[in-house]
Design an enzyme around this catalytic site. Structure first.
Site, PDB file in Angstrom:
ATOM      1  N   LYS A 184      84.547  88.774  87.636  1.00 34.29           N
ATOM      2  CA  LYS A 184      85.310  87.969  86.671  1.00 34.29           C
ATOM      3  C   LYS A 184      84.385  86.823  86.257  1.00 34.29           C
ATOM      4  O   LYS A 184      84.181  85.865  87.005  1.00 34.29           O
ATOM      5  CB  LYS A 184      86.577  87.434  87.356  1.00 34.29           C
ATOM      6  CG  LYS A 184      87.221  86.221  86.700  1.00 34.29           C
ATOM      7  CD  LYS A 184      87.816  86.503  85.340  1.00 34.29           C
ATOM      8  CE  LYS A 184      88.382  85.225  84.707  1.00 34.29           C
ATOM      9  NZ  LYS A 184      87.337  84.296  84.214  1.00 34.29           N
ATOM     10  N   GLU A 264      82.137  79.079  97.746  1.00 30.60           N
ATOM     11  CA  GLU A 264      81.171  78.013  97.466  1.00 30.60           C
ATOM     12  C   GLU A 264      81.921  77.013  96.587  1.00 30.60           C
ATOM     13  O   GLU A 264      82.176  77.262  95.421  1.00 30.60           O
ATOM     14  CB  GLU A 264      79.946  78.603  96.773  1.00 30.60           C
ATOM     15  CG  GLU A 264      78.715  77.748  96.936  1.00 30.60           C
ATOM     16  CD  GLU A 264      78.497  76.879  95.726  1.00 30.60           C
ATOM     17  OE1 GLU A 264      78.973  75.697  95.758  1.00 30.60           O
ATOM     18  OE2 GLU A 264      77.881  77.340  94.767  1.00 30.60           O
ATOM     19  N   CYS A 298      77.185  71.900  91.532  1.00 32.47           N
ATOM     20  CA  CYS A 298      77.867  71.549  92.789  1.00 32.47           C
ATOM     21  C   CYS A 298      76.935  70.760  93.694  1.00 32.47           C
ATOM     22  O   CYS A 298      77.393  70.030  94.558  1.00 32.47           O
ATOM     23  CB  CYS A 298      78.317  72.811  93.518  1.00 32.47           C
ATOM     24  SG  CYS A 298      79.458  73.763  92.555  1.00 32.47           S
ATOM     25  N   GLU A 395      83.938  64.144  92.849  1.00 33.53           N
ATOM     26  CA  GLU A 395      82.782  64.831  92.258  1.00 33.53           C
ATOM     27  C   GLU A 395      82.820  64.599  90.745  1.00 33.53           C
ATOM     28  O   GLU A 395      83.747  65.047  90.062  1.00 33.53           O
ATOM     29  CB  GLU A 395      82.881  66.330  92.586  1.00 33.53           C
ATOM     30  CG  GLU A 395      81.684  67.124  92.164  1.00 33.53           C
ATOM     31  CD  GLU A 395      81.812  68.604  92.547  1.00 33.53           C
ATOM     32  OE1 GLU A 395      82.945  69.123  92.573  1.00 33.53           O
ATOM     33  OE2 GLU A 395      80.768  69.220  92.808  1.00 33.53           O
TER      34      GLU A 395
HETATM   35  C1  SIN Z   1      76.006  75.312  91.891  1.00 32.24           C
HETATM   36  O1  SIN Z   1      76.100  74.320  91.226  1.00 32.24           O
HETATM   37  O2  SIN Z   1      76.984  75.777  92.473  1.00 32.24           O
HETATM   38  C2  SIN Z   1      74.730  76.094  92.056  1.00 32.24           C
HETATM   39  C3  SIN Z   1      73.515  75.293  92.043  1.00 32.24           C
HETATM   40  C4  SIN Z   1      72.322  76.026  92.602  1.00 32.24           C
HETATM   41  O3  SIN Z   1      72.392  77.184  93.004  1.00 32.24           O
HETATM   42  O4  SIN Z   1      71.273  75.405  92.658  1.00 32.24           O
END
Ligand code: SIN
Length: 489
Positions: A184, A264, A298, A395
Site C-alpha cells: 500500500k 517504524e 523520522c 516531532e
Molecule cells: C524515515 O524517515 O523513516 C527514513 C529515513 C532513512 O531511512 O534514512
C-alpha cells in the site's frame, strides 16, 4: 529560474492496482489525484483501491506464496540484482518522479534512489545467506536443527517521505526471504512505487517467475486496505512505516490474528553538541540531520541540545548555514530545500514555531512561509526555547531547529531521554569515553556519534520505546520475514 514541468515519466506510468501481475483500474473505477507540493498542481490520477481490490491482491499474494517459497534462493537473488541494475540505470527518471510527487530537491531524490537501490542489492546478496543452526543437545540425547522459513504473505504500508527507499527496504527483504506481498503506497506519493513495481513485475515476467509475488493497491484510504487484510488469517506479516498513532492502531488491529509486525514509527531525535565538539563538523552534521527532505524524516534532528558554553556560537553558525539554503521547486537548479508535503504540514510547523516564540524563543532566521505558490516554510533557527515547548516535545517534521542549552552530561542525557520516543540520537564530542557512555545511555535504537546521518542498507534501522518494533535493513531486516523452526532429531 523556471520550474521543470511535472515529469513526463508520470504521464507514461500505469495508474491502476497491480494484482497478479496485471494492472487494472480499481473495481469501483474511482481514482484520486496526485499533486506536486511545490506548485499544488495535479500531476497524475491513480486508481483509488478499496476493500475488494485489497482482497484480490491478497488472493494473488497467497496464490504466489507456495511457488515463491520454493523458488531457489539464487533465483530470488538474481531477480533482485537485476532490479538493482534497472533502478540504477533509470535513476534519473525515478528521481524526477520522487521530486515531482514529494518535492525534494533532485540531488536528494537521486540520493534516495541510490539508497533504495542499495537495499535491493543488499537483500539480493543476503537471499543466498539465510542461515540456520545444527548442534548436539547439551545432554547429548539428540540433535537440534534450527531452520528458517518465510513468514508468508505480507502487507507493506509505506510512508510518503521516501517513496522509493521505504518500499525497497520492505519489498527487497520480503522477496529475498521468500515472502509474497501486498504493497500500500502512500496516498500522497504513489507514483514512484508504481514505477518500481512495474519494473519488478516486468522482471518477474521476463524470468518466468510467479508475477503475483508483488501486488500494489494505491488508495486514498489506508484503512480501506489494511482493515480487510488484517482480519484475514492468510496474511502473516505487517510492516508499517509512519506515525506512532497510526502504528498503534494497526498493532491493535493486528493483535487478534497475532500477526508478525515491524513498526517504524515517529521519532523526536536529540542532537547533542558538547563543549569539546568540532563546531564546524557539528553544523555540517546538523544540516544533514535536520534538513534532509526539509526536515520531513523520522530521523530528523528535532531538538538541538547544546552545552551552554558553545550554544551561542553554534546558533550563529547554524543560522549562517540555514541562510545559505535555497528554498524552491526541487527540480530547479541550485535548490537545496523543497516544499513540505501538504498545506496541513505548513500550518502545523507555523503553529509550533509561533507557540515557541510566544513562550519567549528568539527566531534567529526563518519563522514564516515565503510568499509563493506551494507548501513552503523557511528554514528556521530558534534559540532560548523552553524545554517544554511543543517544537521540542513533538516531532515537528519541518525545517525548524530549536536550540536548548544544557549544563553538564547528566542534564544532556536527561533532556535527550525525556521523551516517549527513541528512534535515533546524534551527539558531537571529541571525548571517546563520553561517546561510549552516550552510546550506552541514550535511549534510542540508533546513535550517530559525530555523524548527522546513520542510515545504511546494511545496518539495522529502527527504534525503541514508542518509536517502534523490529528492524529494517541489515541482517535483522531479513529476520523480520523469516520464521524460526526448531527440529529435534
Ligand atoms: C524515515 O524517515 O523513516 C527514513 C529515513 C532513512 O531511512 O534514512
Amino acid at each position: 529560474m523556471t520550474s521543470t514541468p511535472p515529469s513526463t515519466v508520470a504521464a507514461n506510468l500505469p495508474t491502476g492496482v497491480l494484482v497478479g501481475g496485471r494492472w487494472r483500474p480499481a473495481r469501483s473505477g474511482a481514482t484520486f489525484e496526485v499533486e506536486d507540493p511545490a506548485t499544488t498542481r495535479p500531476i497524475a490520477e491513480v486508481a483509488d483501491g478499496a476493500e475488494a481490490d485489497a482482497r484480490d491482491a491478497l488472493d494473488a499474494a497467497v496464490a504466489a506464496s507456495e511457488p515463491w517459497r520454493r523458488t531457489a534462493p539464487r533465483v530470488r537473488a538474481d531477480l533482485l540484482r537485476a532490479v538493482f541494475d534497472t533502478i540504477t540505470a533509470r535513476a534519473d527518471d525515478i528521481a524526477a518522479l520522487v521530486t515531482a510527487e514529494g518535492g525534494k530537491p533532485l540531488a536528494e531524490s537521486r540520493a534516495e534512489v541510490a539508497y533504495a537501490a542499495e537495499y535491493v542489492r543488499w537483500y539480493g546478496e543476503q537471499a543466498v545467506r539465510v542461515e540456520g543452526l545444527a548442534r548436539r543437545a547439551p545432554a547429548g540425547t539428540h540433535h537440534q536443527l534450527v531452520l528458517r522459513r518465510p513468514v508468508g504473505p505480507a502487507l507493506l504500508i509505506a510512508p510518503w517521505n521516501f517513496p522509493i527507499a521505504m518500499i525497497a527496504r520492505k519489498v527487497a527483504p520480503a522477496l529475498a526471504a521468500g515472502c509474497t506481498c501486498v504493497v500500500k503506497p502512500a496516498q500522497l506519493t504513489p507514483l514512484t512505487t508504481i514505477y518500481v513495481a512495474e519494473l519488478i513485475r516486468a522482471e518477474l515476467e521476463a524470468r518466468d517467475l510467479p508475477v503475483g509475488v508483488l501486488n500494489v493497491v494505491p488508495s486514498s484510504s489506508a484503512r480501506r486496505i489494511s482493515e480487510p487484510l488484517l482480519a484475514d488469517p492468510r496474511l502473516r506479516k505487517l510492516s508499517f512505516t509512519g506515525s506512532t498513532e497510526v502504528g498503534a492502531a494497526l498493532l491493535a488491529a493486528a493483535a487478534p490474528s497475532v500477526l508478525r509486525t515491524s513498526m517504524e514509527l515517529g521519532g523526536n531525535a536529540p542532537f547533542l553538541v558538547f563543549a569539546d565538539a568540532d563546531l564546524d563538523a557539528a553544523v555540517e552534521g546538523a544540516l544533514q540531520a535536520k534538513m534532509r527532505n526539509a526536515g520531513q524524516t523520522c530521523v530528523a534532528a528535532n531538538r538541538f541540545l547544546v552545552h551552554a558554553s558553545v550554544a551561542d556560537e553554534f546558533a550563529v553558525r547554524l543560522t549562517v548555514a540555514f541562510d545559505r539554503l535555497v528554498v524552491g521547486h526541487g527540480a530547479d537548479e541550485g535548490v537545496t530545500v523543497g516544499p513540505l508535503i501538504e498545506r496541513g504540514a505548513v500550518d502545523r510547523v507555523a503553529e509550533v514555531v509561533q507557540q515557541a516564540a510566544d513562550g519567549g524563543a528568539t527566531v534567529r532566521t526563518g519563522g514564516s512561509a515565503p510568499a509563493r505558490e506551494g507548501y513552503f516554510y523557511r528554514p528556521t533557527v530558534l534559540t532560548g526555547v523552553a524545554p517544554d515547548a511543543r517544537v521540542v516535545t513533538e516531532e515537528t517534521f519541518g525545517p525548524v531547529a530549536p536550540v536548548v542549552t544544557f549544563g553538564d552530561e547528566d542534564e544532556a542525557l536527561r533532556l535527550a531521554n525525556g521523551t516517549p520516543f527513541g528512534l535515533v540520537a546524534y551527539a558531537y564530542t571529541r571525548d571517546v569515553g563520553r561517546a561510549m557512555r552516550l552510546a550506552e545511555e541514550l535511549e534510542a535504537g540508533m546513535v550517530g556519534i559525530n555523524r548527522g546521518m546513520v542510515s545504511d542498507a546494511s545496518a539495522p534501522f529502527g527504534g525503541v520505546k514508542m518509536s517502534g518494533l523490529g528492524r529494517e535493513g541489515g541482517e535483522a531486516g531479513l529476520d523480520e520475514y523469516l520464521e524460526t523452526v526448531y527440529v529435534a532429531l
